[in-house]
Design an enzyme around this catalytic site. Structure first.
Site, PDB file in Angstrom:
ATOM      1  N   ASP A 141     -35.755  46.962  94.510  1.00 50.24           N
ATOM      2  CA  ASP A 141     -36.266  47.847  93.462  1.00 50.24           C
ATOM      3  C   ASP A 141     -37.681  48.272  93.853  1.00 50.24           C
ATOM      4  OD1 ASP A 141     -37.296  49.070  91.226  1.00 50.24           O
ATOM      5  OD2 ASP A 141     -36.469  47.623  89.796  1.00 50.24           O
TER       6      ASP A 141
ATOM      7  N   PHE B 286     -38.347  42.798  86.435  1.00 49.67           N
ATOM      8  CA  PHE B 286     -38.151  43.870  85.464  1.00 49.67           C
ATOM      9  C   PHE B 286     -37.415  45.017  86.139  1.00 49.67           C
ATOM     10  CE2 PHE B 286     -39.080  47.808  83.263  1.00 49.67           C
ATOM     11  CZ  PHE B 286     -38.790  47.462  81.955  1.00 49.67           C
TER      12      PHE B 286
ATOM     13  N   LYS C 281     -40.550  56.368  88.927  1.00 51.17           N
ATOM     14  CA  LYS C 281     -41.995  56.455  88.662  1.00 51.17           C
ATOM     15  C   LYS C 281     -42.692  57.548  89.491  1.00 51.17           C
ATOM     16  CE  LYS C 281     -42.901  52.339  86.079  1.00 51.17           C
ATOM     17  NZ  LYS C 281     -41.901  51.287  86.080  1.00 51.17           N
TER      18      LYS C 281
HETATM   19  C1  LIG Z   1     -40.559  50.901  85.358  1.00 45.60           C
HETATM   20  C2  LIG Z   1     -39.595  50.109  86.143  1.00 45.60           C
HETATM   21  C3  LIG Z   1     -38.209  50.232  85.956  1.00 45.60           C
HETATM   22  C4  LIG Z   1     -37.612  51.102  84.867  1.00 45.60           C
HETATM   23  O1  LIG Z   1     -37.904  52.448  85.079  1.00 45.60           O
HETATM   24  P1  LIG Z   1     -37.783  53.483  83.846  1.00 45.60           P
HETATM   25  O2  LIG Z   1     -38.067  54.813  84.486  1.00 45.60           O
HETATM   26  O3  LIG Z   1     -38.778  53.066  82.822  1.00 45.60           O
HETATM   27  O4  LIG Z   1     -36.401  53.413  83.336  1.00 45.60           O
HETATM   28  C5  LIG Z   1     -37.370  49.497  86.772  1.00 45.60           C
HETATM   29  N1  LIG Z   1     -37.859  48.697  87.725  1.00 45.60           N
HETATM   30  C6  LIG Z   1     -39.181  48.560  87.953  1.00 45.60           C
HETATM   31  C7  LIG Z   1     -39.665  47.665  89.039  1.00 45.60           C
HETATM   32  C8  LIG Z   1     -40.092  49.236  87.153  1.00 45.60           C
HETATM   33  O5  LIG Z   1     -41.407  49.064  87.337  1.00 45.60           O
END
Ligand SMILES: *Cc1c(COP(=O)(O)O)cnc(C)c1O
Length: 397
Positions: free
Chosen positions: A223, A138, A252
Site C-alpha cells: 500500500d 490503515f 492521495k
Molecule cells: C489514506 C489511506 C488509504 C485510504 O485512502 P482514501 O483515499 O481515503 O480512501 C489507504 N491506505 C493508506 C496507507 C492511506 O494512507
C-alpha cells in the site's frame, strides 16, 4: 465571528463524522493556506499527503481546465486519451505492468484484494482464501479495506467484516510466517505505515515478506497510498528498498487533489486474475482525473520533484533531530523523506497540533502520540525553518 457562523452552517448539513479544526479554509498558494478571515497557515499536512505540489502550482490547473473544456467523462465502456497517457506514465514510474484507476485509496485496496483472491481462485480452483495484514495498519474505510485495517477502534462497530483476515506484527517476520497456510492468497502492508504512527518497514522485513510470498505463491500487496508518489525520495517507497510487490496501491498524491487512485500489478498477477466482468467502476480514471495524473507526472519530471525531496530531506531530518534533542516532550523522530513523525510524550499530541494551528502551522497526528509531518514536496529550507519556529512556539509551556 464569521468562522463560528460558517462552522455552525456546516454542522447543520454535513454529517458529523469529523471533529474538524475550527478554521474555514478558502484558498491556497504555494505551501500556504488561507482561511476566510485572511489568516495564513504554513501547510505541513498537505490535505493528508495529497497536495504534493502545494497550491496553485504552475502548470497543474491548466491541464485540468483544458480537459474540462474538452471532455470530463465517458465511462469505462470506451477508450479515452487521458487514461492511456496516465496509464503509460504510472507504468513507467513503477516499472510494473498493468494499472486499474479508481476513485480513492480505499477502492484501490478493494481492487487489490479482489485481484489477489481471483489469482488464488485460479491457482487452486476454489475460493475461500485468507489474507495476512498488519497490526496498526490503515487501508481505508470501506468494508473490505477495513477488514485488513489493524485498528480495533475503526473495526469493531462494523463487524462482522470480511472473513479470512489474520493480523501479524509489522516488522516481525516470524509473526507473518506463523500465519501462512495453504489458503493464504495475499500479504498486505504499507511500505511505510502512515496513520498507525509513521513506521517505515525494516529492509529485512520487506525482503523477508517478499521471500515468503515467492516461496508460497502468495500475492504481495504494498500500500503506497500515503508513502508513494515521491514522498520518500522515490516514486514509490518500495523502490528505495529494491523489493518489488506483485500489486501496489496508489492514491492521495497521485492526482495532487483530484479524487483518483490506482492498483497496479505485475504481468503474472494480471494474467491470472481480473478479467472482463470481474471488476469495474463508472468514474474510475475518467478523462478529467487522468489529465491531472498525467500532468502530475510531467511536472514531477520537468521540475525534478523527487530529486528535490532527496535534497531537502537531510535538512528537515537534521532540524527535527535538533528539536527532539532540545525538547523533552519529543521522545523520538521516525520517518522517511517528507513523511516524518515526532513521538510526543508527557502531553497529548492533539494539544500540540491545536497550538500549532493557532500559531499558523498545519500539522496532523498519527497513531495515539505521533505528530505527523507530510508537507507538500515542494517545500524549501526556509519553509522548514519557519515550521521549526512555529513548532517551538507550540511546544513551549
Ligand atoms: C489514506 C489511506 C488509504 C485510504 O485512502 P482514501 O483515499 O481515503 O480512501 C489507504 N491506505 C493508506 C496507507 C492511506 O494512507
Amino acid at each position: 465571528m464569521k468562522t463560528t457562523e460558517l462552522m455552525e452552517t456546516s454542522e447543520e448539513y454535513i454529517l458529523h463524522t469529523y471533529n474538524r479544526f475550527p478554521i474555514v479554509l478558502e484558498k491556497g498558494d504555494g505551501v500556504y493556506l488561507y482561511d476566510v478571515e485572511g489568516k495564513q497557515y504554513l501547510d505541513f499536512a498537505a490535505g493528508i499527503a495529497v497536495c504534493a505540489l502545494g497550491y496553485n502550482y504552475p502548470g497543474y490547473a491548466d491541464a485540468l481546465k483544458e480537459q474540462i473544456d474538452r471532455l470530463m467523462h465517458v465511462s469505462n465502456l470506451y477508450y479515452n486519451l487521458p487514461m492511456m497517457e496516465a496509464g503509460k506514465k504510472v507504468i513507467a514510474a513503477s516499472g510494473m505492468d498493468k494499472v486499474f484507476f479508481t476513485n480513492s485509496g480505499t477502492e484501490a485496496i478493494e481492487g487489490a484484494i479482489k485481484a489477489a483472491r481471483k489469482y488464488a481462485f485460479q491457482r487452486d480452483g476454489h475460493a475461500g482464501h485468507e489474507i495476512i495484514a498488519m497490526e496498526h495498519s490503515f487501508h481505508g474505510r470501506s468494508i473490505g479495506a477495513l477488514s485488513v485495517t489493524g485498528n480495533a477502534h475503526y473495526r469493531e462497530p462494523f463487524e462482522p467484516l470480511m472473513g479470512g483476515v489474520k493480523f501479524a506484527v509489522y516488522n516481525n517476520l516470524d509473526s507473518v510466517r506463523k500465519l501462512i497456510t495453504d489458503k493464504t492468497c495475499a500479504i498486505i502492508l504499507e511500505t511505510v505505515q502512515g496513520e498507525g504512527g509513521i513506521y517505515p518497514a525494516d529492509p529485512e522485513f520487506l525482503e523477508g515478506v517478499r521471500e515468503l510470498c515467492d516461496d508460497h505463491d502468495i500475492v504481495m500487496i504494498l500500500d503506497e497510498i500515503q508513502c508513494g508518489m515521491g514522498r520518500t525520495g522515490h516514486y514509490f517507497a518500495w523502490q528505495g528498498y529494491g523489493v518489488r510487490p506483485d500489486i501496489m496501491t496508489s492514491a492521495k498524491a497521485l492526482g495532487c487533489g483530484v479524487p483518483v487512485g490506482a492498483f497496479v500489478m505485475n504481468e503474472k498477477v494480471a494474467e491470472a486474475s481480473l478479467k472482463p466482468g470481474d471488476h469495474g467502476t463508472t468514474y474510475g480514471g475518467n478523462p478529467f482525473v487522468c489529465a491531472a495524473v498525467s500532468r502530475v507526472f510531467e511536472l514531477f519530471e520537468e521540475h525534478e520533484i523527487i530529486e528535490h525531496v532527496r535534497e531537502i530531506t537531510p535538512y528537515l531530518e537534521e532540524k527535527l533531530d535538533q528539536l527532539a534533542a532540545e525538547y523533552d516532550c519529543i521522545a523520538a523522530r521516525r520517518g522517511k523523506g517528507l513523511m516524518q513523525g515526532l513521538v510526543i510524550s508527557g502531553r497529548p499530541v492533539g494539544e500540540v497540533v491545536n497550538r500549532a494551528l493557532e500559531n499558523g502551522l498545519l500539522v496532523i497526528s498519527a497513531g495515539s502520540d505521533v505528530l505527523r509531518l507530510v508537507p507538500p514536496l515542494v517545500i524549501t529550507r526556509e519553509h522548514v525553518d519557519e515550521m521549526i519556529e512555529k513548532l517551538k512556539k507550540s511546544l513551549s509551556a
